[in-house]
Design a protein around this motif. Sequence first.
Motif, PDB file in Angstrom:
ATOM      1  N   ASP A  56      91.229 -49.877 -55.703  1.00 20.89           N
ATOM      2  CA  ASP A  56      90.348 -50.490 -54.723  1.00 20.89           C
ATOM      3  C   ASP A  56      91.112 -50.738 -53.417  1.00 20.89           C
ATOM      4  OD1 ASP A  56      89.306 -53.278 -53.493  1.00 20.89           O
ATOM      5  OD2 ASP A  56      87.634 -52.227 -54.427  1.00 20.89           O
ATOM      6  N   GLU A  57      90.546 -50.265 -52.314  1.00 26.05           N
ATOM      7  CA  GLU A  57      91.230 -50.323 -51.018  1.00 26.05           C
ATOM      8  C   GLU A  57      91.562 -51.757 -50.597  1.00 26.05           C
ATOM      9  OE1 GLU A  57      90.290 -48.873 -46.518  1.00 26.05           O
ATOM     10  OE2 GLU A  57      89.506 -47.622 -48.138  1.00 26.05           O
ATOM     11  N   LYS A  58      90.607 -52.667 -50.816  1.00 24.60           N
ATOM     12  CA  LYS A  58      90.811 -54.068 -50.430  1.00 24.60           C
ATOM     13  C   LYS A  58      91.889 -54.713 -51.290  1.00 24.60           C
ATOM     14  CE  LYS A  58      88.312 -58.410 -49.723  1.00 24.60           C
ATOM     15  NZ  LYS A  58      87.037 -59.143 -49.956  1.00 24.60           N
ATOM     16  N   GLU A  59      91.836 -54.463 -52.618  1.00 24.89           N
ATOM     17  CA  GLU A  59      92.839 -55.020 -53.523  1.00 24.89           C
ATOM     18  C   GLU A  59      94.232 -54.482 -53.166  1.00 24.89           C
ATOM     19  OE1 GLU A  59      92.341 -57.294 -55.767  1.00 24.89           O
ATOM     20  OE2 GLU A  59      90.157 -57.297 -55.897  1.00 24.89           O
ATOM     21  N   MET A  60      94.279 -53.209 -52.852  1.00 28.08           N
ATOM     22  CA  MET A  60      95.538 -52.572 -52.511  1.00 28.08           C
ATOM     23  C   MET A  60      96.143 -53.200 -51.255  1.00 28.08           C
ATOM     24  SD  MET A  60      96.323 -48.530 -51.899  1.00 28.08           S
ATOM     25  CE  MET A  60      95.930 -48.469 -50.154  1.00 28.08           C
ATOM     26  N   GLU A  61      95.315 -53.391 -50.247  1.00 29.76           N
ATOM     27  CA  GLU A  61      95.779 -53.976 -48.982  1.00 29.76           C
ATOM     28  C   GLU A  61      96.299 -55.405 -49.202  1.00 29.76           C
ATOM     29  OE1 GLU A  61      94.017 -55.115 -44.553  1.00 29.76           O
ATOM     30  OE2 GLU A  61      92.799 -53.925 -45.921  1.00 29.76           O
ATOM     31  N   GLN A  62      95.549 -56.200 -50.000  1.00 30.40           N
ATOM     32  CA  GLN A  62      95.965 -57.578 -50.269  1.00 30.40           C
ATOM     33  C   GLN A  62      97.291 -57.607 -51.014  1.00 30.40           C
ATOM     34  OE1 GLN A  62      92.554 -59.123 -52.375  1.00 30.40           O
ATOM     35  NE2 GLN A  62      91.697 -60.056 -50.538  1.00 30.40           N
ATOM     36  N   TYR A  63      97.453 -56.704 -51.975  1.00 29.04           N
ATOM     37  CA  TYR A  63      98.681 -56.671 -52.772  1.00 29.04           C
ATOM     38  C   TYR A  63      99.877 -56.278 -51.906  1.00 29.04           C
ATOM     39  CZ  TYR A  63     101.698 -55.949 -56.825  1.00 29.04           C
ATOM     40  OH  TYR A  63     102.715 -56.032 -57.738  1.00 29.04           O
TER      41      TYR A  63
END
Length: 280
Positions: A56-63
């Motif tokens: 998931d793009e959003k999860e990836m960015e947050q991580y």
Amino acid sequence: MKQILTIQKVLNNNVVIASNDTYKEAVLIGNGLGFNRKKGDSVPFDAADKTFLLQDEKEMEQYVNLLPYIEEKLIAFIHELLLFIEEKMGKELNEHIHVALTDHIAFAINRAKKEIQFSNPFLFEIESLYPKEYLVAKEVVQKVEERTGVSFPEGEIGFIALHVHSAVTDKSLRDINRYHSLISKMVGIIQDSLDIQLKKENIDYHRLIQHLHRAIDRADKGDPLGDENKLAAMLKSEYPVCYNLAWKLIKIMQNQLNKPVDEAEVMYLTIHLQRLTHKF
């Protein structure tokens, strides 16, 4: 056939960003996954004993944004904890737990080191509603304390149990907390209306919150209970106070969830309420 990805960026010894035709860009997390690797290197999807994938793009960015604030050893340790949770629960974890639990444990350790104490108002309810998650969370806290030397307040077990429950059910923490707030509100109304003080260790209290939780969940999913007109009429006649209170609670559920609640819920709620008065 083995999935092979090309590394786009090495974030640290345990985390890389990689891609192939299937995964346009993904975060791969595994112990030692990035060690001695660089951009352009090939990496098999199953390079580690177990590799977690953040797609998931959003999860990836947050991580990725979270990583600079956390020690590399701690990232590897949390990866071990996630494997432990997955093994204990016997279910694949939703990828959002990587961000949520990494963030939570890292800042929980900081809070513990600064001796910042806080309570978890839903601790008993969490243990009652999610016993397996609670036991796993208790073991996770023990592992963190053994590895870091810090002591967590008991409330942390409850918070970590919620993260585990969220990861295995794919429910958001926001929805889970919304359920608990609604249950807490209804318990307060029950105590005021029946003029009783509920004892959390009492089996009837345990049954009540279990039922309220299931009733909210059924309403949220739109699952009907079925029709029992004769039983409803009997309960209304025999236990009018509890029957009317049950209706009041159902209307609160409807307003909070903004969804209809099956009228059959009133009957079962009436029985639970009557048990609390020890007259059933």
